[in-house]
Design a protein around this motif. Structure first.
Motif, PDB file in Angstrom:
ATOM      1  N   VAL A  60       1.082  -1.316   0.497  1.00 42.48           N
ATOM      2  CA  VAL A  60       0.230  -0.178  -0.109  1.00 42.48           C
ATOM      3  C   VAL A  60       0.727   1.528   0.689  1.00 42.48           C
ATOM      4  O   VAL A  60       0.472   1.800  -0.502  1.00 42.48           O
ATOM      5  CB  VAL A  60      -0.814  -0.216   1.195  1.00 42.48           C
ATOM      6  CG1 VAL A  60      -1.303   0.719   1.315  1.00 42.48           C
ATOM      7  CG2 VAL A  60      -1.901  -0.820   1.012  1.00 42.48           C
ATOM      8  N   VAL A  88      -1.813  -1.616   7.834  1.00 41.87           N
ATOM      9  CA  VAL A  88      -1.432  -0.143   7.095  1.00 41.87           C
ATOM     10  C   VAL A  88      -0.711   0.817   8.165  1.00 41.87           C
ATOM     11  O   VAL A  88      -1.198   0.387   9.348  1.00 41.87           O
ATOM     12  CB  VAL A  88      -2.808   0.408   6.397  1.00 41.87           C
ATOM     13  CG1 VAL A  88      -3.677   0.081   7.487  1.00 41.87           C
ATOM     14  CG2 VAL A  88      -2.640   1.006   5.667  1.00 41.87           C
ATOM     15  N   TYR A 112      -2.716   3.491  10.966  1.00 43.74           N
ATOM     16  CA  TYR A 112      -4.285   2.823  11.539  1.00 43.74           C
ATOM     17  C   TYR A 112      -4.021   2.704  12.910  1.00 43.74           C
ATOM     18  O   TYR A 112      -3.085   1.588  13.917  1.00 43.74           O
ATOM     19  CB  TYR A 112      -4.377   1.252  11.173  1.00 43.74           C
ATOM     20  CG  TYR A 112      -5.808   0.887  11.893  1.00 43.74           C
ATOM     21  CD1 TYR A 112      -7.079   1.216  10.940  1.00 43.74           C
ATOM     22  CD2 TYR A 112      -5.485  -0.508  12.511  1.00 43.74           C
ATOM     23  CE1 TYR A 112      -8.671   0.968  11.553  1.00 43.74           C
ATOM     24  CE2 TYR A 112      -6.801  -1.251  12.845  1.00 43.74           C
ATOM     25  CZ  TYR A 112      -8.440  -0.137  12.810  1.00 43.74           C
ATOM     26  OH  TYR A 112      -9.745  -1.341  12.807  1.00 43.74           O
ATOM     27  N   PHE A 146      -3.367   5.294   6.509  1.00 37.14           N
ATOM     28  CA  PHE A 146      -4.705   4.842   6.255  1.00 37.14           C
ATOM     29  C   PHE A 146      -5.487   6.195   6.030  1.00 37.14           C
ATOM     30  O   PHE A 146      -6.582   5.699   5.176  1.00 37.14           O
ATOM     31  CB  PHE A 146      -4.568   4.493   7.910  1.00 37.14           C
ATOM     32  CG  PHE A 146      -6.350   4.088   8.582  1.00 37.14           C
ATOM     33  CD1 PHE A 146      -7.109   2.512   7.529  1.00 37.14           C
ATOM     34  CD2 PHE A 146      -7.224   4.728   8.433  1.00 37.14           C
ATOM     35  CE1 PHE A 146      -8.301   2.288   8.069  1.00 37.14           C
ATOM     36  CE2 PHE A 146      -8.442   4.180   8.902  1.00 37.14           C
ATOM     37  CZ  PHE A 146      -9.183   4.113   8.536  1.00 37.14           C
ATOM     38  N   LEU A 197      -6.360   6.369   2.054  1.00 38.04           N
ATOM     39  CA  LEU A 197      -6.383   5.011   1.196  1.00 38.04           C
ATOM     40  C   LEU A 197      -7.462   5.219   0.213  1.00 38.04           C
ATOM     41  O   LEU A 197      -7.134   5.243  -1.395  1.00 38.04           O
ATOM     42  CB  LEU A 197      -7.638   3.739   1.980  1.00 38.04           C
ATOM     43  CG  LEU A 197      -5.540   3.508   2.799  1.00 38.04           C
ATOM     44  CD1 LEU A 197      -7.227   2.326   3.493  1.00 38.04           C
ATOM     45  CD2 LEU A 197      -4.621   2.491   2.268  1.00 38.04           C
ATOM     46  N   CYS A 207      -9.632  -3.861  11.091  1.00 37.09           N
ATOM     47  CA  CYS A 207      -8.778  -2.256  10.143  1.00 37.09           C
ATOM     48  C   CYS A 207      -9.148  -3.257   9.082  1.00 37.09           C
ATOM     49  O   CYS A 207      -9.555  -2.214   7.768  1.00 37.09           O
ATOM     50  CB  CYS A 207      -7.308  -3.688  10.515  1.00 37.09           C
ATOM     51  SG  CYS A 207      -6.644  -2.681   9.080  1.00 37.09           S
ATOM     52  N   ASN A 208      -8.850  -4.483   8.657  1.00 36.10           N
ATOM     53  CA  ASN A 208      -9.240  -4.597   6.219  1.00 36.10           C
ATOM     54  C   ASN A 208      -9.917  -4.424   6.274  1.00 36.10           C
ATOM     55  O   ASN A 208     -10.875  -3.924   5.131  1.00 36.10           O
ATOM     56  CB  ASN A 208      -9.435  -6.665   6.713  1.00 36.10           C
ATOM     57  CG  ASN A 208      -7.931  -6.845   6.928  1.00 36.10           C
ATOM     58  OD1 ASN A 208      -7.375  -8.781   6.950  1.00 36.10           O
ATOM     59  ND2 ASN A 208      -6.912  -5.808   7.534  1.00 36.10           N
ATOM     60  N   MET A 222     -10.058  -0.582   5.490  1.00 28.66           N
ATOM     61  CA  MET A 222      -8.948  -0.466   4.664  1.00 28.66           C
ATOM     62  C   MET A 222     -10.645  -0.666   3.017  1.00 28.66           C
ATOM     63  O   MET A 222      -9.762   0.066   1.727  1.00 28.66           O
ATOM     64  CB  MET A 222      -8.402  -0.883   4.345  1.00 28.66           C
ATOM     65  CG  MET A 222      -7.491  -1.349   5.827  1.00 28.66           C
ATOM     66  SD  MET A 222      -5.473  -2.723   5.047  1.00 28.66           S
ATOM     67  CE  MET A 222      -4.877  -1.949   4.679  1.00 28.66           C
ATOM     68  N   ARG A 234     -12.799   2.194   2.010  1.00 28.17           N
ATOM     69  CA  ARG A 234     -11.707   3.638   2.069  1.00 28.17           C
ATOM     70  C   ARG A 234     -10.915   3.378   0.920  1.00 28.17           C
ATOM     71  O   ARG A 234     -11.036   4.715   0.350  1.00 28.17           O
ATOM     72  CB  ARG A 234     -10.541   4.297   2.653  1.00 28.17           C
ATOM     73  CG  ARG A 234     -11.333   4.557   4.273  1.00 28.17           C
ATOM     74  CD  ARG A 234     -10.149   4.755   5.378  1.00 28.17           C
ATOM     75  NE  ARG A 234     -10.711   5.125   6.699  1.00 28.17           N
ATOM     76  CZ  ARG A 234     -10.464   6.366   6.690  1.00 28.17           C
ATOM     77  NH1 ARG A 234      -9.443   7.543   6.131  1.00 28.17           N
ATOM     78  NH2 ARG A 234     -10.812   7.567   8.372  1.00 28.17           N
ATOM     79  N   ILE A 235     -11.093   2.031   0.403  1.00 31.56           N
ATOM     80  CA  ILE A 235     -10.047   2.042  -1.097  1.00 31.56           C
ATOM     81  C   ILE A 235     -10.678   2.135  -2.406  1.00 31.56           C
ATOM     82  O   ILE A 235     -11.902   1.048  -2.290  1.00 31.56           O
ATOM     83  CB  ILE A 235      -9.063   0.923  -0.949  1.00 31.56           C
ATOM     84  CG1 ILE A 235      -7.943   0.569  -0.306  1.00 31.56           C
ATOM     85  CG2 ILE A 235      -8.606   0.784  -2.904  1.00 31.56           C
ATOM     86  CD1 ILE A 235      -7.521  -0.315  -0.366  1.00 31.56           C
TER      87      ILE A 235
END
Length: 263
Positions: free
Chosen positions: A101, A121, A124, A192, A195, A217-218, A221, A224-225
């Motif tokens: 990332v 990441v 975070y 983070f 992203l 967290c995943n 992520m 946000r991506i």
């Protein structure tokens, strides 16, 4: 034909392997709970279709321990340069995902796709529970490798069965690297909050048997991506390439075959 190569990085060296071959290159980045051998079941499934490169981060596996300050993202950029890769699919597990990332944000033109497996990441705030972090510190201070391996299996290896020899071996090999790299590794810039800037095809696979903090967290992520495809593996933990190398290879083959990944 696989080639084992020593790649110079600033102030050190890393061990790497290049399968050669045609097709969009795929670079495999191992987690902090293992080394590049964690991809042993995946490489043979990718190599007939793509050039596959994997390497051991400093201090892990066959790479010497660091003796100077370094950054994992800078090392990855050097590895890409060494192999003459203008663009590649980056496949990163855990720590390797965080590195991928960071490079995708710093040099988006070099990244044809991101395959993130239970990724970390930078930036975070709550990637590990305070209790686990504290216990790791206690065991590390005592030099208790057996205790760290046992804690690692309980924390990240929930999908294992029996003694879970493969995951235990990976952890046991990784623990010395935790000690060796701690004084020298510098964390890459916080990613983070950046992203939403990513503009590359991305698939993120999480293991629902993973640590709760990693799952949250995943999920954050993937949300946000832009355009990220989130894949949930109900029976997987933090070791996806050990648990189901076929599923991992399938995701990466699909990602690397995408229209924006064409050589």
């Amino acid at each position: 034909m696989d080639m084992d190569i020593t790649v110079p990085v600033p102030g050190g060296m890393v061990w790497a392997q290049d399968t050669g071959g045609e097709g969009m290159p795929v670079v495999l980045l191992h987690p902090g709970v293992g080394d590049s051998r964690i991809w042993d079941g995946v490489v043979p499934l990718l190599a007939p279709h793509h050039r596959v490169i994997r390497y051991d981060a400093r201090g892990f596996g066959r790479s010497p321990a660091p003796t100077v300050s370094y950054s994992n993202a800078r090392d990855l950029a050097v590895v890409l340069d060494h192999f003459g890769l203008e663009r590649a699919v980056l496949a990163g597990s855990s720590l390797g995902g965080a590195t991928a990332v960071s490079v995708a944000l710093a040099a988006p033109g070099r990244v044809a796709g991101l395959g993130l497996l239970c990724p970390g990441v930078t930036g975070y705030p709550e990637l590990s529970s305070p209790a686990v972090t504290a216990r790791i510190g206690e065991l590390a201070k005592a030099g208790d490798v057996d205790g760290l391996v046992e804690l690692g299996l309980r924390t990240w290896g929930a999908a294992g069965s029996g003694t879970d020899d493969e995951a235990a071996a990976q952890l046991r090999a990784a623990v010395p690297a935790w000690f060796a790299t701690h004084p020298y590794v510098t964390q890459d810039a916080p990613a983070f909050d950046r992203l939403p800037e990513l503009d590359v095809p991305c698939v993120l696979a999480l293991g629902e048997q993973d640590q709760d903090e990693v799952v949250r967290c995943n999920e954050a992520m993937a949300a946000r991506i832009p355009g990220c495809r989130l894949v949930r593996w109900p029976h997987c933990d933090h070791f996806p390439s050990l648990r189901d190398p076929g599923a991992v290879a399938g995701l990466l083959l699909e990602l690397a075959a995408g229209p924006r990944s064409a050589p």
